[in-house]
Every structure is written in C-alpha cells, then in structure tokens.
Design a protein around this motif. Sequence first.
Motif, PDB file in Angstrom:
ATOM      1  N   LYS A   1      -2.852  16.496   8.482  1.00  0.00           N
ATOM      2  CA  LYS A   1      -2.953  15.785   7.209  1.00  0.00           C
ATOM      3  C   LYS A   1      -4.112  16.278   6.357  1.00  0.00           C
ATOM      4  O   LYS A   1      -4.001  16.408   5.131  1.00  0.00           O
ATOM      5  CB  LYS A   1      -3.099  14.287   7.482  1.00  0.00           C
ATOM      6  CG  LYS A   1      -3.069  13.415   6.240  1.00  0.00           C
ATOM      7  CD  LYS A   1      -2.996  11.939   6.614  1.00  0.00           C
ATOM      8  CE  LYS A   1      -1.673  11.580   7.265  1.00  0.00           C
ATOM      9  NZ  LYS A   1      -1.522  10.116   7.454  1.00  0.00           N
TER      10      LYS A   1
ATOM     11  N   THR B   1      -3.823  12.878  -4.320  1.00  0.00           N
ATOM     12  CA  THR B   1      -2.772  11.981  -3.868  1.00  0.00           C
ATOM     13  C   THR B   1      -1.499  12.780  -3.596  1.00  0.00           C
ATOM     14  O   THR B   1      -1.021  13.517  -4.456  1.00  0.00           O
ATOM     15  CB  THR B   1      -2.496  10.893  -4.914  1.00  0.00           C
ATOM     16  OG1 THR B   1      -3.678  10.119  -5.117  1.00  0.00           O
ATOM     17  CG2 THR B   1      -1.379   9.971  -4.459  1.00  0.00           C
TER      18      THR B   1
ATOM     19  N   GLU C   1       2.322  12.860  -0.872  1.00  0.00           N
ATOM     20  CA  GLU C   1       3.263  12.050  -0.105  1.00  0.00           C
ATOM     21  C   GLU C   1       2.674  11.704   1.269  1.00  0.00           C
ATOM     22  O   GLU C   1       2.114  12.560   1.943  1.00  0.00           O
ATOM     23  CB  GLU C   1       4.573  12.812   0.075  1.00  0.00           C
ATOM     24  CG  GLU C   1       5.300  13.066  -1.245  1.00  0.00           C
ATOM     25  CD  GLU C   1       6.465  14.017  -1.078  1.00  0.00           C
ATOM     26  OE1 GLU C   1       6.415  14.841  -0.137  1.00  0.00           O
ATOM     27  OE2 GLU C   1       7.415  13.957  -1.880  1.00  0.00           O
ATOM     28  N   ARG C   2       2.782  10.455   1.641  1.00  0.00           N
ATOM     29  CA  ARG C   2       2.268  10.017   2.931  1.00  0.00           C
ATOM     30  C   ARG C   2       3.134  10.550   4.071  1.00  0.00           C
ATOM     31  O   ARG C   2       4.364  10.548   3.975  1.00  0.00           O
ATOM     32  CB  ARG C   2       2.238   8.487   2.992  1.00  0.00           C
ATOM     33  CG  ARG C   2       1.656   7.943   4.304  1.00  0.00           C
ATOM     34  CD  ARG C   2       1.819   6.432   4.393  1.00  0.00           C
ATOM     35  NE  ARG C   2       1.096   5.764   3.329  1.00  0.00           N
ATOM     36  CZ  ARG C   2      -0.196   5.442   3.378  1.00  0.00           C
ATOM     37  NH1 ARG C   2      -0.900   5.746   4.447  1.00  0.00           N
ATOM     38  NH2 ARG C   2      -0.765   4.829   2.373  1.00  0.00           N
TER      39      ARG C   2
ATOM     40  N   ASP D   1       3.724  10.531   8.454  1.00  0.00           N
ATOM     41  CA  ASP D   1       3.427   9.804   9.683  1.00  0.00           C
ATOM     42  C   ASP D   1       2.857  10.750  10.730  1.00  0.00           C
ATOM     43  O   ASP D   1       2.609  11.932  10.455  1.00  0.00           O
ATOM     44  CB  ASP D   1       4.670   9.069  10.205  1.00  0.00           C
ATOM     45  CG  ASP D   1       5.830  10.004  10.549  1.00  0.00           C
ATOM     46  OD1 ASP D   1       5.568  11.185  10.904  1.00  0.00           O
ATOM     47  OD2 ASP D   1       6.995   9.570  10.488  1.00  0.00           O
TER      48      ASP D   1
ATOM     49  N   GLU E   1       6.855   9.333   4.751  1.00  0.00           N
ATOM     50  CA  GLU E   1       7.090   7.910   4.954  1.00  0.00           C
ATOM     51  C   GLU E   1       7.643   7.250   3.692  1.00  0.00           C
ATOM     52  O   GLU E   1       7.263   7.607   2.572  1.00  0.00           O
ATOM     53  CB  GLU E   1       5.787   7.221   5.370  1.00  0.00           C
ATOM     54  CG  GLU E   1       5.288   7.647   6.739  1.00  0.00           C
ATOM     55  CD  GLU E   1       4.212   6.734   7.275  1.00  0.00           C
ATOM     56  OE1 GLU E   1       4.570   5.699   7.892  1.00  0.00           O
ATOM     57  OE2 GLU E   1       3.022   7.031   7.073  1.00  0.00           O
TER      58      GLU E   1
ATOM     59  N   GLU F   1       6.128   6.769  -0.087  1.00  0.00           N
ATOM     60  CA  GLU F   1       4.771   6.259  -0.177  1.00  0.00           C
ATOM     61  C   GLU F   1       3.794   7.415  -0.359  1.00  0.00           C
ATOM     62  O   GLU F   1       4.094   8.563  -0.009  1.00  0.00           O
ATOM     63  CB  GLU F   1       4.429   5.468   1.083  1.00  0.00           C
ATOM     64  CG  GLU F   1       5.281   4.218   1.265  1.00  0.00           C
ATOM     65  CD  GLU F   1       4.860   3.402   2.464  1.00  0.00           C
ATOM     66  OE1 GLU F   1       4.191   3.964   3.356  1.00  0.00           O
ATOM     67  OE2 GLU F   1       5.187   2.209   2.512  1.00  0.00           O
ATOM     68  N   TYR F   2       2.625   7.084  -0.909  1.00  0.00           N
ATOM     69  CA  TYR F   2       1.632   8.118  -1.213  1.00  0.00           C
ATOM     70  C   TYR F   2       0.271   7.746  -0.617  1.00  0.00           C
ATOM     71  O   TYR F   2      -0.006   6.583  -0.340  1.00  0.00           O
ATOM     72  CB  TYR F   2       1.514   8.319  -2.725  1.00  0.00           C
ATOM     73  CG  TYR F   2       2.774   8.904  -3.342  1.00  0.00           C
ATOM     74  CD1 TYR F   2       2.907  10.279  -3.497  1.00  0.00           C
ATOM     75  CD2 TYR F   2       3.823   8.080  -3.736  1.00  0.00           C
ATOM     76  CE1 TYR F   2       4.062  10.828  -4.040  1.00  0.00           C
ATOM     77  CE2 TYR F   2       4.989   8.618  -4.280  1.00  0.00           C
ATOM     78  CZ  TYR F   2       5.094   9.988  -4.431  1.00  0.00           C
ATOM     79  OH  TYR F   2       6.245  10.523  -4.960  1.00  0.00           O
ATOM     80  N   GLU F   3      -0.559   8.768  -0.430  1.00  0.00           N
ATOM     81  CA  GLU F   3      -1.899   8.562   0.107  1.00  0.00           C
ATOM     82  C   GLU F   3      -2.816   9.671  -0.391  1.00  0.00           C
ATOM     83  O   GLU F   3      -2.361  10.719  -0.866  1.00  0.00           O
ATOM     84  CB  GLU F   3      -1.876   8.561   1.634  1.00  0.00           C
ATOM     85  CG  GLU F   3      -1.458   9.886   2.233  1.00  0.00           C
ATOM     86  CD  GLU F   3      -1.392   9.863   3.743  1.00  0.00           C
ATOM     87  OE1 GLU F   3      -2.009   8.973   4.343  1.00  0.00           O
ATOM     88  OE2 GLU F   3      -0.709  10.741   4.326  1.00  0.00           O
TER      89      GLU F   3
END
Length: 581
Positions: A35, A503, A505-506, A508, A514, A522-524
Amino acid sequence: MKHTFLAVSIFAGLSSQALAATYQLTELPRYEGGKYTFISDVNDNGQIIGAATSLFGLPIDVSYIDFDDATIKNAYEQAKTSYEEIDEEISFTLEDIKNGAAATNADANRFMLSFLGARANSAEYQKLQDRVALNIDAVSAQEQVLFDVDDTDTNGLTRSTSNYLTAISEDGAIVGWGSSPFSKTTFTPEGQSEEKTFFVRDWSARGLVLTPQGEKVTLEPAFTEHGGYSIATDIRKLDDGSYVVVGQASIGIPENRQKNYDDNCDDKDEPLQVCRWIRQLSSSRPFYDLRAFIWQLDENFNVVSSQDLGLGLTPKDDENDAFISAALAVNKAGIAVGYSPYRNGDDLYPFNVAGYFKDGAFKPFKTLEKWYETGKATDINNNNIAIGYMAENVRNVIREQVAFYYDLNEEKFVELPYFFKGSKAVATDINDAGFIIGQAEVEKNSSNRRREGFIYQVGDDKVTNINDLLPCKDSSGNNYPYNIAEAIKITESNHIYAIATKTVERRDRLGNIEKDSNGNIEYESVTLPVLLTPITGGEVENCAPPEAETYERQSGSMLFMSLLTLPFAWLRRRKLKLAKS
C-alpha cells in the motif's frame, strides 16, 4: 544540462504535473505489492532505493496451529462480535482458515495478521515483517531481498526478516541492514511429554553492502556472541576508489544483561535461541552495548578495517546497563555524525544527543543545559555542515523539538526557523550548496499534528513549506492531489525527492479494491514517492486567503530564485535518517 539515461527516462516515461508553480511534481513508481511506498536515498545516476509497507497477501502458516485451542477460539469469537456490532456477518470460520482461507479471503487474512501481531513477543507463533526493501527505476519498484529465504510452509519467502536500505553511493553501492529469517523448530520442555513448536532466528540485525554487481558483503559486528548486532547507515565512495561505511555495532553485553541471561537461559523450558531472543526484545534495557562504527572497504569491497567511534562518556563501575551511540552519516572527509549519551563532568545526559565523532570520542554540537535534552544528527555535507534535531525528553514525552545546522568549521550551532512556535521539526538532508530539507508540524491545534516538508537555505531567516511551491489546482481545476509529507533528499541542482500523500482507491490486505455496501469504490490516503523539479521562471501561487496563512508564503519566491542560480549537477547522494533507534 546533462542528464543520465535513467534520469531522462524518468522525466519522459512518468506522469507529471507541469503547471504554474516553482516546482514540477513527477510521481515515481510505486511498489505494486504493497500500500505504501517510501524513498530512502538517491545517487548521481538517479538510482533510487526505498521501502514498501502494508504488503498485500502476506503468507500465513497455519500448519502448526491447534485450532481447538482456546486462544484462537476466543480471538475468533471477539472478531465475530465486532462484525455483529456493525451489522455485518463474518465471512470466514476457523475451519476455513485451517483450509487456507487466509490466502483467498481478505478478512481472514486480516484476522490472522491481527492474531499473530498480538502475539509478536511469543516465540510460539509465526513471525511476519510487513516491510520490504526496494530498488526503484524509471518504470517500476522492485523488491531487493536481503537475508530472507524460501520456505515450504509459506510457498515462498518467509517474510519474517527486517529489511532496510539506507544509502547508495555514486556508483550504485548500497548499504543497509536486515535480520536473519525465523525458522520453525520443535522442542520438548523439561518435564513435559509433548513437543512444542517454536520460531527461532540467528541474529536480529546485520549491516551489509550490496555491490553494483549485486554481491552481498556482510559487515560483522565486533562482538558476535548470542548473534551480535550491526547496521549500516551511510556510504561514501572516496577519490581513491575505496569506500567508507558508518553505522552501529555490538561491542559486548553489559554485566546485568549477561547475568539475566545466565540466570534464565538453561535450555530447559525453551530453546536457547528463544530465551536469547526474548531478552533482546526489550528497548528500555538493551541487550548489547552498541557503538557508532566505521568500516573501510577497498575498491573491491573487501573490509580492510573497522573502528569503534566511541561514546560521549566513560561508564562508571556501578553503571551496568548498556550505553549506545550510532553514526548516521559521513562525508568524504570521513567525519561521522550521529548521536550518543553524554557526560560533562558529573552531569549525565542520559538521552541521545546530536554530535560528531572525532579521535575516538563524541562531541555534542551545543552546550547542553538540561539533563533531559535529546537529539540526533542526520546528515553532513562535504563542506562540514551537519544537520539534525534537538528536543527535550520529559518523562518520555518529546517536546520543543527544533531542527538545526552546525558548521564544524566555525563551531556554530544554529536553530532553524519554524512554521509556528512549538512546531516540531527535523532536518533530514543538506546539499553542498547549503540547502536543507526536512519536515515539521503545520497544525497548532490538533492532538495528531500533520507534518509537511520544508526547504531552507543556510543563513536565511525563514523556512518555506514545499507545498507552497506546488500548484494550487491540477489540470482539471480540482485541488492539487499531492501533499508533501516528508522531504527526503535534495540534489546539488535542488531537485527534491520526497514522500507525498495522495488519495487513491482503497485496497484490502490481499490487494483487492474495496467497495462499500452499495458497490461504490472506497478511497484512502497513501504515501508514494515523488520527484520535484525546479521550473525556470515559475512563480509561487497564492492558494489560501491571507488569514489562513501561518507563515509568509512570499518567501518561497525569493528562495526559488536563489535555487535557479546554482549549477546543474543532476543528482548527489544523500544520507540516512535512523528514525526509530
């Protein structure tokens, strides 16, 4: 301007943002198997080393686990309850994990990582390290294996080793350190009939040199009993073709730690390797006496000499705990900087203070006034100007942390300006022209203050937030997607290599994108490596209203004009910061 082939290919092959500002940002390759991607150093040819964390698909070995044991059953029931509290149903059973679900079900993988992480100090459970070392080129970030080995239980590398690359020389020689891999063994404790499974390893840290041809040269510590300890933090190639490497190595075991080992490690309740490993876990009471070290290598990477660089005090007869010093950087003159505890007369400064090593002794950069002062020197350029940070350690709480530079030629200590009073800062790199980069807190009223990168020129009265030198908007008119969190390396041409947040895409624990319950992605925010290139004729944009500024952004334009007056030397090597010693 003359570029190396690799440097040109980076500019040509990667996406970038060439907008109105004083720096152009180029996003460098990220490691696809994790990540977060980081940079630790860059050399004159544009060769980049770094690391990645939060790895996808870490291998879980369940072959030794008793799934009828109450320990894992209770952990599963707690996880199941947590899902129910948010109106979700757990997607796996312990039987599923026993049959390999941790490799295919992200929730099962995350559960097992949490279960193992909570038992990291127990030798009866698999050991995993969520970090790999990287070589980064124009198109990809590839793993550099240090000491790990393949294992049948994980169908690949054990993923149980520490992996740090810290510095790279002009010709591509790399230094760093790692641990030996854990292996699985069985042992029958005295008085018991059933054998138990334990995970053991030979040593916790070894410094190493990777030659440009990829060969590995291990830097053995002076003291190797019970495994020993060494790390390499910086390397310089000298004019005669030889190399100097600095770091840290074990020189012995303090009396009280040896007594503790002798009293408890008898090969009866667990293997000796396990007993030793448990006693080496403590950070408050280190197992080894560790000293700053310097190694001399010839042009063929043969270690020709090694030397203990000393300590800032002489331990007294009744001081039986370990004392630790470390060298974090060295220049071509062989001057090493780092940290050590210090004593002035009868006054003991027990925490690490920043300084340099000379003639087998350690000298702090400033007159120490409070016994709880602490700090580290992180780099030194070839003009003998060192940088780092100093702070106060009050009941293990760091406060009043300031960045500094120290001119060894004039014996002058200077604290850098700050974004606001109380902003904790650290200087991480300095080039020979006297430009310093680092990171500092930018939020006053927050329990978790965000840090952003800064740039400063020796002699100035202001620091500049590097984000202020970037565009306010992207090409689509949206807010600029990058934020410079850490400035890592500045070249002689004032190109800056940094770690930015963005930011995305999230994903897993298995690397899958995700989605929420409605099927929306979802984003992170993640970290990624970037290169900042000065723009000739660029101007600082005014992104925020005046009342929102906490320091004067206009200072950035004056600083940038001075950056452009320097000759273009493309890339220079940088130092390491040993952040968690």
